[in-house]
Motif scaffolding. Sequence first.
Motif, PDB file in Angstrom:
ATOM      1  N   SER A 136       0.830  -1.200   0.000  1.00  0.00           N
ATOM      2  CA  SER A 136       0.000   0.000   0.000  1.00  0.00           C
ATOM      3  C   SER A 136       0.867   1.254   0.000  1.00  0.00           C
ATOM      4  O   SER A 136       0.604   2.206  -0.748  1.00  0.00           O
ATOM      5  CB  SER A 136      -0.924  -0.002   1.218  1.00  0.00           C
ATOM      6  OG  SER A 136      -1.717   1.164   1.248  1.00  0.00           O
ATOM      7  N   SER A 139       2.635   1.720  -3.402  1.00  0.00           N
ATOM      8  CA  SER A 139       1.749   2.114  -4.502  1.00  0.00           C
ATOM      9  C   SER A 139       1.556   3.626  -4.569  1.00  0.00           C
ATOM     10  O   SER A 139       1.165   4.166  -5.603  1.00  0.00           O
ATOM     11  CB  SER A 139       0.389   1.428  -4.352  1.00  0.00           C
ATOM     12  OG  SER A 139      -0.344   1.979  -3.262  1.00  0.00           O
ATOM     13  N   THR A 226      -9.330   6.061   1.145  1.00  0.00           N
ATOM     14  CA  THR A 226      -8.947   4.683   1.456  1.00  0.00           C
ATOM     15  C   THR A 226      -9.522   3.715   0.434  1.00  0.00           C
ATOM     16  O   THR A 226      -8.849   2.767   0.003  1.00  0.00           O
ATOM     17  CB  THR A 226      -9.423   4.313   2.872  1.00  0.00           C
ATOM     18  OG1 THR A 226      -8.963   5.295   3.801  1.00  0.00           O
ATOM     19  CG2 THR A 226      -8.884   2.954   3.288  1.00  0.00           C
ATOM     20  N   ARG A 229      -7.467   3.869  -2.721  1.00  0.00           N
ATOM     21  CA  ARG A 229      -6.243   3.076  -2.576  1.00  0.00           C
ATOM     22  C   ARG A 229      -6.537   1.593  -2.772  1.00  0.00           C
ATOM     23  O   ARG A 229      -5.780   0.873  -3.436  1.00  0.00           O
ATOM     24  CB  ARG A 229      -5.644   3.290  -1.183  1.00  0.00           C
ATOM     25  CG  ARG A 229      -5.021   4.642  -0.938  1.00  0.00           C
ATOM     26  CD  ARG A 229      -4.475   4.681   0.476  1.00  0.00           C
ATOM     27  NE  ARG A 229      -4.027   6.002   0.861  1.00  0.00           N
ATOM     28  CZ  ARG A 229      -3.670   6.339   2.090  1.00  0.00           C
ATOM     29  NH1 ARG A 229      -3.722   5.426   3.057  1.00  0.00           N
ATOM     30  NH2 ARG A 229      -3.267   7.562   2.367  1.00  0.00           N
ATOM     31  N   ALA A 230      -7.625   1.140  -2.169  1.00  0.00           N
ATOM     32  CA  ALA A 230      -7.982  -0.278  -2.285  1.00  0.00           C
ATOM     33  C   ALA A 230      -8.223  -0.659  -3.741  1.00  0.00           C
ATOM     34  O   ALA A 230      -7.780  -1.721  -4.195  1.00  0.00           O
ATOM     35  CB  ALA A 230      -9.218  -0.571  -1.441  1.00  0.00           C
ATOM     36  N   LEU A 233      -4.853  -0.841  -5.657  1.00  0.00           N
ATOM     37  CA  LEU A 233      -4.123  -2.056  -5.307  1.00  0.00           C
ATOM     38  C   LEU A 233      -4.796  -3.288  -5.895  1.00  0.00           C
ATOM     39  O   LEU A 233      -4.130  -4.197  -6.397  1.00  0.00           O
ATOM     40  CB  LEU A 233      -4.024  -2.179  -3.786  1.00  0.00           C
ATOM     41  CG  LEU A 233      -3.096  -1.170  -3.108  1.00  0.00           C
ATOM     42  CD1 LEU A 233      -3.431  -1.040  -1.630  1.00  0.00           C
ATOM     43  CD2 LEU A 233      -1.639  -1.575  -3.286  1.00  0.00           C
ATOM     44  N   GLY A 241      -2.723  -5.823   0.053  1.00  0.00           N
ATOM     45  CA  GLY A 241      -2.898  -4.395   0.310  1.00  0.00           C
ATOM     46  C   GLY A 241      -4.326  -3.950   0.081  1.00  0.00           C
ATOM     47  O   GLY A 241      -4.871  -3.141   0.842  1.00  0.00           O
ATOM     48  N   GLU A 245      -6.816  -2.150   2.906  1.00  0.00           N
ATOM     49  CA  GLU A 245      -7.423  -0.837   2.696  1.00  0.00           C
ATOM     50  C   GLU A 245      -8.950  -0.940   2.650  1.00  0.00           C
ATOM     51  O   GLU A 245      -9.656  -0.050   3.135  1.00  0.00           O
ATOM     52  CB  GLU A 245      -6.885  -0.208   1.405  1.00  0.00           C
ATOM     53  CG  GLU A 245      -5.389   0.086   1.421  1.00  0.00           C
ATOM     54  CD  GLU A 245      -4.994   1.182   2.403  1.00  0.00           C
ATOM     55  OE1 GLU A 245      -5.883   1.890   2.908  1.00  0.00           O
ATOM     56  OE2 GLU A 245      -3.789   1.330   2.671  1.00  0.00           O
TER      57      GLU A 245
END
Length: 351
Positions: A136, A139, A226, A229-230, A233, A241, A245
């Motif tokens: 995470s 990235s 968040t 980000r998830a 990934l 990761g 997230e």
Amino acid sequence: MSEAFDRIGCRTLVGLLILTALAVRTGATEEAADKGLSKEISRVQGEAVRVLPEDRRSAVVTRLERAAAAVDARRLYLALYELESAFEVTHAQAFAKKSATVKTPADCPVLWRSAGEPRIRGGAANRMIVRALASSAESRAGPTYRASLPYAQDAGVAAGLYYLGESQAFVAFADFARSLAWPPAGQAPPLRSLAPELEALDAEVTRAYEQMTEEEHPTYVVTSVTLKRARTLNDSGKHAGALLEYLLARYRFAMLRPDAVAEAPRPQRLDVERARLDDGIDHSIARMFVEMAEAALASDDARTRRSATAIVEDVLPAYHAALREVRPQASVGDANAPRVVTVTLVRWPFT
């Protein structure tokens, strides 16, 4: 009979010695991770005092105090998680302070080219939580580096220097996390794409935004970031990761739901959830949330204690659901297999 007994006794003794050696080795390795975390927390605490402006220092110090308390309570996964943001903020500010000779936007490109985009070293991580946190962080390194130069031109040199330093901080934290020594963790859990779950949660968060109060908007923003980000990934196949997230997004959003929990769970409920985590599987991502719930229940703040319910009733069930493997397809000879009809469409020429 005496000879047979001696052989059995000898084998038993050897077995006990092996188990003892493994226990000592495991304890020593766990102690190594403990010491590594404590040492790094102390280092970051000292650096924070040296480089952070006073108005930014208190939040970082509070986070580091939570990390140190987690180490003292043997909640090492939580300690690593709590350390991350303080590590990155302090590292970024230290870089910006060291580069303070860069004064104008015209001076920036030389430093940016010299620094270069942070190189992702990667490497093995013998804990799923380490893999998740490291992937995470990594990235975010490239996008932050690429955005930092235009940010320096738009928002000021100091801001650009900070983000350039932050891009390096992400990789530095990932390297540190992987450097910690842990005892063997068991088999990796079955991970998969979380695209359906992410889409569903994103839709729920978007709908809820229309009903949120102004005070709740910052939590909504953090939840949305968040989730982004998830998705990033997940799209790149970094499923550990992505899972972390995704669960963090659920945790942050849980208290904003209209039916948000009103009271903390009983400790026995947490015991049940802890017992579900098979020692033969590396459930360190889930265990981090269990440690988070343990710390929450020990708090004097009622809202913090209620957040443990969000973990027990929302986050951990979502974790187990995410690990459910796809049911195997029925074999050709299976009488219960659904019948498949193949239809071939033929288009007549020139029609």
